[in-house]
Scaffold this motif. Structure first.
Motif, short mmCIF file in Angstrom:
data_model
loop_
_atom_site.label_atom_id
_atom_site.label_comp_id
_atom_site.label_asym_id
_atom_site.label_seq_id
_atom_site.Cartn_x
_atom_site.Cartn_y
_atom_site.Cartn_z
N CYS B 7 -31.62 -14.17 4.91
CA CYS B 7 -30.34 -13.85 5.52
C CYS B 7 -29.92 -15.05 6.38
CB CYS B 7 -30.49 -12.60 6.38
SG CYS B 7 -29.06 -12.28 7.43
N VAL B 9 -28.35 -15.11 8.99
CA VAL B 9 -28.43 -14.78 10.41
C VAL B 9 -29.88 -14.51 10.82
CG1 VAL B 9 -27.76 -13.12 12.19
CG2 VAL B 9 -26.08 -13.90 10.51
N CYS B 10 -30.58 -13.70 10.04
CA CYS B 10 -31.88 -13.18 10.45
C CYS B 10 -33.07 -13.92 9.85
CB CYS B 10 -32.00 -11.71 10.08
SG CYS B 10 -30.65 -10.71 10.73
N HIS B 73 -26.90 -7.36 4.45
CA HIS B 73 -28.06 -7.08 5.29
C HIS B 73 -27.80 -5.82 6.11
CE1 HIS B 73 -31.45 -8.75 8.01
NE2 HIS B 73 -31.81 -7.70 7.31
N CYS B 77 -28.45 -7.47 10.38
CA CYS B 77 -27.29 -7.94 11.14
C CYS B 77 -25.98 -7.45 10.56
CB CYS B 77 -27.30 -9.46 11.16
SG CYS B 77 -27.19 -10.17 9.51
ZN LIG Z 1 -29.32 -10.44 8.72
#
Ligand SMILES: [Zn+2]
Lengths: 1244, 111
Positions: B7, B9-10, B73, B77
């Motif tokens: 991901c 972001v994550c 996701h 997030c």
């Molecule tokens: Zn994420």
């Protein structure tokens, strides 16, 4: 009891006897025994009967390698006696037995084997058709393993553990320990898994020249234990390695050391998963059975079984022993058993050369009859062994199925030995199960005569006995190399160390030469040789069956395995192991190397199904009104993630509930309704994209009803949209769709780069439906707002205050076809408002109603429920809702519009119609008498001649109408009004036909007058209620701990527990773990495309997602590119939410918890696979991911403090699950003071 | 089957935290309604427009080779992102050695 004198290697405590029962007989063992060692020590020789032939079986192995040693324990079948620790009071039973295991009535099946050749079941019993079922039932009565007793409840606690490692090591022998040490010394996170309850592998029980070998590794193991980053899991078999180095396995807790073994319940098991960056597999080697006639008799066992019985458990494996072995470990074992006083009468070694000469000399010196190139050929005796026949092998090399001239007497090349123990083994093979699961490839090697590693998957390394190394120095050296290689895969610079260690290993002895024997010598004169020579004990697979498989052209191991059921039983690949390939090679006359090793599939060691099922927490969402509805007799059902009230009485037709709404006033908890706030310059464009209607016409104070379609024009959702500002809207979705709405909007606008923000308020707001002609009368008692039809018309939306100034968004809708108000109030206020309504409605006799009543009410009104009156073949147009579609709009790119346009002119589609079920009794006049006709079930088919032409979606009896009505989807040509439809149902073996007439699908109040103008209701029962001041508003947390509050405080409507009685327990909660409910503390969501420009409370939003800033008592968590959350963690009152569209108060959206105390990491690894304690990462940091499958925002503040926020609806059930999963670590509820003290200490 | 996705972001997470959004196939083709007078990119022939739309909405190539695809996701997030993955091995597999990742769209479900 046949115990040997105490020895230093044993792991039993002879001062503590353990009583248990075997088939009803009281027996005794010692603390530290397994069930198998205790049984053998008590003189039990037959443990079970075999799968097919009901042959008596004893103790062949101690590792659960086959079904022979499976027993039932306390009523639970198929427990591995060899690996289950003995416990006081255990009821152990033999398996697959009628009567006593020694005299099984079905034992005669053993004589009928000629009628049961390989694959007979499938080849014989398929014709005629009835035969398969007839024989299946009878066969299943005879064959099989164990009996599942449904009257025995599942016992034992099931837990889960999610681990994170740089290097995972499988196997705690010398190689595994060395590998773990190398990686651990570098500071890497290491997890080592050992299937036995102790480390050391085979060194644990081996004694050479009177010297226990355990000392060779105990120092290394001791060092390993002292490294902080290394975790050692004992009694923790690995079941498989999956994609990207995910290891799975299980652990039997409480058996990890000499002192606490046996104290855990026998059925306690923990499922674990370990995500590792690199893996070292050091699983060692296992024995290969020797195949000869009656090689499954009780009294015949593996080398390791015999030596471990003696050395680990102090049990005399037998009095007089014969050995037929294929490697030096067998010779060593014979010597050692002899030294312990076992009368070793003969040692046959299948090898002609390559022996350890020192061992041979010692055997001869001890006066033991040692024979090179000999092997066992037959066992005599049934339940107890009486005699073993051995013979010389006449050939060497790969052809092991040599014949002997004569098996009679003791002449020359054969020998008969009276004994009660035969230690038999063809040799050793690498234990490749785990490697094979990981995707390793193997190739047969001529030197080791085993399937050797050819290729390893990425970041997987192998060491030790699995490479067929046997020299102790070589084992540890290869372990060190694998540990260094694994460390290198994690980025460690170990080139120098590797360069030093590799030449060392090269100078040490390499892989051992393997033995080629698979089958003992066979007498020429014997008829049908191999009839009772077992390759696979689990499913009674004989040599003869293998030959039969080959004769049917299933002549390679992969095919024979399936045709003859070899290696498909509980022993998995371990028995027959590579014997199958060696046997097929011999039978087919091909070299073993021409075969591939059969693939091993997980679980390589089977856990119990209950362990795989796990703790099985019932985690679901509850509305804030759950408890009160339960008190009022609600029967709940799951609807998506929610538990919802379905009925409030025993009447499943809910006639009273329905009548009350039609004639009076009812209350429905509709809180699961999806609720959203969307705002921003492009919010309207986003709505235009997903809703089929013209959303530019939404206006403040008015509900606009519309629907969403998917790309094929199927209706997937409906709801109302209210404009709440210039660029801001509030909208609702059906309960089932609430979870997917944000995803849906974002997905369908993913290419557009639009600037809009979206907050899911489903859990933040409760929704209470007040419906019925008297709804207005009730509502006006709790609000000063103007409710007249002029001031607040149908489809109006008003922001009102109820009771003590509590804000409510009130929508005047009519899903059930009556005057109704939907009150959206903060979830924490819901109970207060609900109670107000009950109070106000008391004089009317207000009643609750549930989902079933609502379903009937809306169906009478002809309102559809998506998924009930629609399905994937049905478009918006087909169910008569085409009027919602703005067909002129081609610019918005509405989802589904292209499909709707395409379908517009199509004929022959399914259409939604109303039904009136015909009553054969003739009650067609619409009277109120109960219609007695059969009511077609939901889902009944509509048939046209012999064709299916549609189906019934819903039918109900309507008291309102006096007849049975329904909604159905039928082919268009049948959809005309007045048409008679044939309905068909199959109810078990009965088919029921009925008829119905097509009517318009609006049964009740088709003109909708009741929605718009409130009809005269029932007069009030008493006089005007005295106007009383409203009670003070209060707010409630979604969580209620089952603990006694000691000190509480009222704070802004909340009742905050500062201390629980249990906070004063002798063990300080911070030494264990406390769970603090912080749901009353303020939280806000901040969203903006340029979130860096938003400075909430004058503070900077952290620059990168995952970063967390704490200042002025506020914690700001950066969630993603456009979003952050702000949590009030500090002392004192929370600040007011700043003005501006970026902010949403999400205090009521989430349940917010703090986990505090030293055991917090232990608690969290039981409930989430997220790596929340990654070393080296700057704390605090935010992780967004699932805890017990519930999406959470998690802030790792310190190792002893973690904050957790998640959807409020999950509050109670998730908290209960957390407390249950964390109980082993001492997790308990704690008051807010524990949190404020922690914060204070942090600042101090 | 188990694999992980990255991901934006994550970072790397287990696949069960994500929902699949299908292969990358470009934005929705514009609609052309003969009555609207709009000249859409696909031309003014409604049959051509319908055909283009259905190819876009329904057809998938299903080739055993790396493809760009969309993932959400949802358990994390809440971001939609595109990534390259080889459905034959279930592993992320950037095309031609290019960096995987792709662009991010949207925010998290706040509930
Ligand atoms: Zn994420």
């Amino acid at each position: 009891m046949s115990r040997l004198p105490p020895s230093s290697t044993e792991r039993i405590d002879r001062s503590r006897t353990v009583g248990f029962r075997w088939c009803g007989r009281a027996l005794e063992g010692f603390e530290g025994d397994t069930v198998a060692s205790a049984l053998w020590g008590a003189g039990i020789r037959t443990f079970s009967r075999s799968f097919e032939y009901h042959r008596p079986r004893g103790l062949y192995d101690l590792e659960g390698e086959g079904s022979s040693q499976l027993v039932s324990i306390d009523g639970v079948p198929n427990q591995s006696a060899g690996t289950t620790p003995l416990r006081e009071g255990m009821e152990v039973g033999a398996q697959n037995v009628r009567g006593d295991p020694r005299f099984d009535v079905f034992g005669l099946l053993d004589r009928l084997d000629r009628f049961m050749p390989a694959g007979f079941y499938y080849r014989l019993f398929h014709r005629p058709a009835w035969a398969a079922r007839f024989f299946q039932e009878r066969m299943r009565g005879l064959a099989g393993l164990g009996v599942l007793r449904l009257d025995v409840p599942d016992r034992g606690a099931r837990a889960e553990r999610y681990l994170h490692a740089d290097v995972a090591v499988v196997g705690g022998g010398p190689a595994g320990i060395s590998a773990a040490l190398e990686a651990g010394r570098l500071g890497l996170r290491v997890c080592l898994f050992e299937r036995r309850p102790w480390l050391g592998g085979h060194l644990d029980w081996r004694v050479r020249d009177g010297r226990p070998l355990a000392g060779e590794v105990s120092a290394l193991a001791g060092e390993l234990e002292r490294i902080k980053s290394v975790r050692v899991f004992r009694h923790a078999p690995v079941t498989g390695i999956w994609g990207e180095n995910l290891l799975t396995g299980f652990q039997c807790p409480g058996t990890g050391s000499r002192t606490d073994s046996g104290t855990a319940a026998a059925f306690d098991e923990t499922h674990w998963e370990c995500r590792a960056r690199a893996v070292v597999v050091a699983t060692g080697s296992i024995e290969r059975p020797l195949v000869f006639e009656h090689n499954d008799r009780p009294g015949l066992m593996q080398v390791d079984t015999a030596i471990r019985l003696a050395r680990t458990y102090g049990v005399r494996p037998g009095t007089a022993a014969a050995f037929s072995v294929g490697d030096d470990l067998g010779l060593e074992a014979a010597l050692d058993l002899a030294s312990l006083g076992v009368d070793v009468r003969v040692v046959a070694d299948a090898r002609r050369e390559g022996h350890d000469q020192a061992l041979v000399a010692a055997l001869v010196g001890a006066g033991i009859d040692f024979r090179r190139g000999w092997a066992a050929s037959r066992v005599r005796g049934r339940s107890r062994m009486s005699r073993v026949e051995l013979a010389a092998r006449t050939t060497t090399g790969s052809g092991s199925g040599a014949t002997v001239g004569s098996a009679a007497g003791g002449a020359g090349d054969s020998l008969r030995v009276a004994c009660d123990l035969l230690v038999a083994s063809a040799g050793r093979q690498p234990d490749i199960g785990v490697l094979s699961c990981a995707g390793a490839r193997f190739r047969h090697g001529e030197h080791t005569r085993t399937f050797e590693l050819e290729r390893l998957p990425p970041d997987v390394f192998a060491a030790g006995g699995v490479l067929r190394l046997t020299d102790l120095e070589a084992l540890t050296s290869s372990g060190r190399i694998a540990g260094l290689e694994a460390a290198a895969a994690c980025g460690a610079d170990v080139a120098g160390a590797l360069a030093r260690e590799r030449p060392r290993l090269a100078d040490l002895p390499g892989p051992a030469r393997g033995s080629s024997i698979v089958r003992g010598p066979v007498a020429e004169r014997r008829l049908a040789p191999g009839r009772k020579a077992f390759l696979d004990f689990d499913e009674d697979g004989t040599w003869k069956n293998a030959a039969q498989s080959a004769a049917y052209a299933f002549d390679v191991p992969e095919l024979a395995k399936r045709f003859g059921n070899f290696g498909l039983g509980p022993g998995q690949y371990r028995v027959p192991g590579q014997n199958l390939a060696m046997a097929m090679a011999e039978i087919a006359g091909r070299p073993v190397g021409s075969f591939a090793a059969t693939t091993v599939r997980p679980p390589v060691i089977p856990p119990s199904l209950a362990t795989l099922a796990g703790p099985n927490h019932d985690i679901h969402k509850r509305t804030p009104l759950h408890d009160d509805q339960a008190l009022r007799g609600a029967v709940f059902r799951r609807a998506g993630p929610w538990l919802r009230a379905r009925y409030f009485s025993a009447d499943r037709e809910c006639l009273e509930e329905i009548r009350n709404v039609r004639e009076n006033v009812g209350l429905l908890d509709s809180s699961p309704l999806g609720k959203f706030r969307i705002w921003g310059p492009d919010a309207l464009r986003a709505l235009q994209r997903v809703y089929v209607s013209d959303m530019t016409r939404t206006r403040p104070g008015r509900c606009t009803y519309s629907a969403m379609c998917n790309d094929t024009g199927n209706i997937i959702d409906d709801g109302v949209v209210v404009r709440t500002g210039e660029d801001e809207f509030y909208f609702t979705t059906s309960s089932n769709r609430a979870g997917a709405t944000v995803e849906w909007l974002r997905f369908h606008t993913r290419y557009d780069g639009w600037d809009y923000n979206l907050v899911n308020l489903t859990d933040a707001f409760a929704s209470i439906n007040l419906a019925g002609p008297n709804a207005r009368g009730v509502l006006e008692k709790i609000t000063d707002a103007e409710l007249s039809d002029e001031a607040f018309p149908y489809l109006g939306c008003r922001e009102i205050e109820v009771g003590d100034g509590v804000a409510a968004r009130c929508l005047r809708l009519g899903f059930v076809g009556e005057l109704s108000y939907e009150l959206h109030v903060r979830a924490s206020h819901a109970r207060y408002v609900w109670d107000l309504l009950w109070e106000a409605g008391a004089e009317y006799g207000i009643r609750p109603f549930g989902l079933e009543a609502q379903n009937c009410l809306r169906a009478e009104k002809g309102h559809v429920i998506i998924g009930t009156e629609s399905e994937q073949r049905v478009t918006l147009l087909d169910i008569g809702m085409g009027w919602l579609w703005d067909r002129e709009d081609t610019a918005s790119g509405k989802v589904g519009a292209a499909a709707l346009r395409y379908c517009e002119g199509q004929s022959g589609r399914l259409k939604l119609v109303g039904l009136r079920v015909d009553d054969p009794a003739g009650d067609a006049g619409g009277g109120t008498a109960r219609n007695v006709a059969h009511r077609p079930a939901d889902g009944a088919l509509v048939v046209d001649g012999d064709r299916i032409a549609g189906f019934v979606c819903t039918t109900r009896h309507s008291e309102t109408l006096g007849w049975q009505y329904g909604l159905a989807l039928v082919e268009e040509r049948l959809a005309e009004r007045g048409r008679s439809l044939d309905l068909y149902e199959s109810l078990g073996r009965r088919t029921v036909r009925s008829t119905a007439t097509v009517v318009p699908p609006h049964f009740h109040d088709p003109k909708g007058q009741r929605l718009r103008i409130a009809p005269e209701g029932r007069p009030r029962r008493s006089g005007e209620a005295p106007s009383q001041p409203a009670p003070a508003a209060h707010r409630r947390s979604p969580v209620r701990f089952d603990a006694a509050p000691a000190r509480t405080e009222h704070r802004a409507g909340w009742n905050v527990v500062l201390d629980y009685e249990s906070d004063r327990a002798p063990t300080d909660v911070m030494r264990q773990a406390g769970l603090v409910d912080l749901s009353h503390r303020a939280r806000w969501d901040v969203q903006n495309r340029d979130i860096g420009t938003v400075r909430p409370f004058g503070l900077d939003v952290p620059a990168r997602p995952g970063e967390v800033a704490v200042r002025d008592g506020l914690m700001i968590n950066r969630m993603n590119g456009t979003q952050a959350s702000v949590w009030h963690v500090g002392p004192g009152a929370a600040p007011a939410m700043p003005d501006g569209p970026h902010y949403t108060d999400t205090t009521d959206s989430h349940c917010w918890l703090a986990l505090l105390g030293d055991a917090v990491p232990e608690v969290l690894e039981s409930v989430t696979g997220l790596d929340l304690f990654e070393p080296g990462r700057a704390r605090p940091f935010l992780t967004q991911g699932p805890v017990l499958h519930v999406p959470c925002q998690i802030v790792t503040w310190r190792a002893d403090a973690v904050l957790l926020a998640f959807s409020r609806g999950y509050g109670q059930t998730l908290v209960e699950a957390l407390l249950e999963s964390g109980r082993h670590a001492g997790l308990r509820p704690a008051g807010e003071r524990v949190f404020t003290d922690w914060i204070h200490a942090l600042e101090g | 089957m188990t694999f992980r996705l990255t991901c934006p972001v994550c970072g790397k997470r287990d696949v069960y935290e994500f929902t699949y959004g299908g292969p990358e196939r470009g934005p929705r083709p514009a609609e052309a309604d003969p009555g609207s007078g709009l000249e859409a990119a696909v031309g003014s022939d409604p049959a051509v427009a319908a055909e283009a739309h259905f190819r876009w909405a329904q057809f998938r190539m299903n080739r055993p080779e790396p493809q760009e695809e969309w993932w959400h996701h949802g358990a994390g997030c809440g971001v939609w992102f595109s990534t390259w993955r080889d459905p034959a091995t279930n592993r992320e597999a950037p095309p031609g050695g290019a960096e995987a990742g792709g662009h991010e769209a949207g925010g998290r479900d706040s509930s």
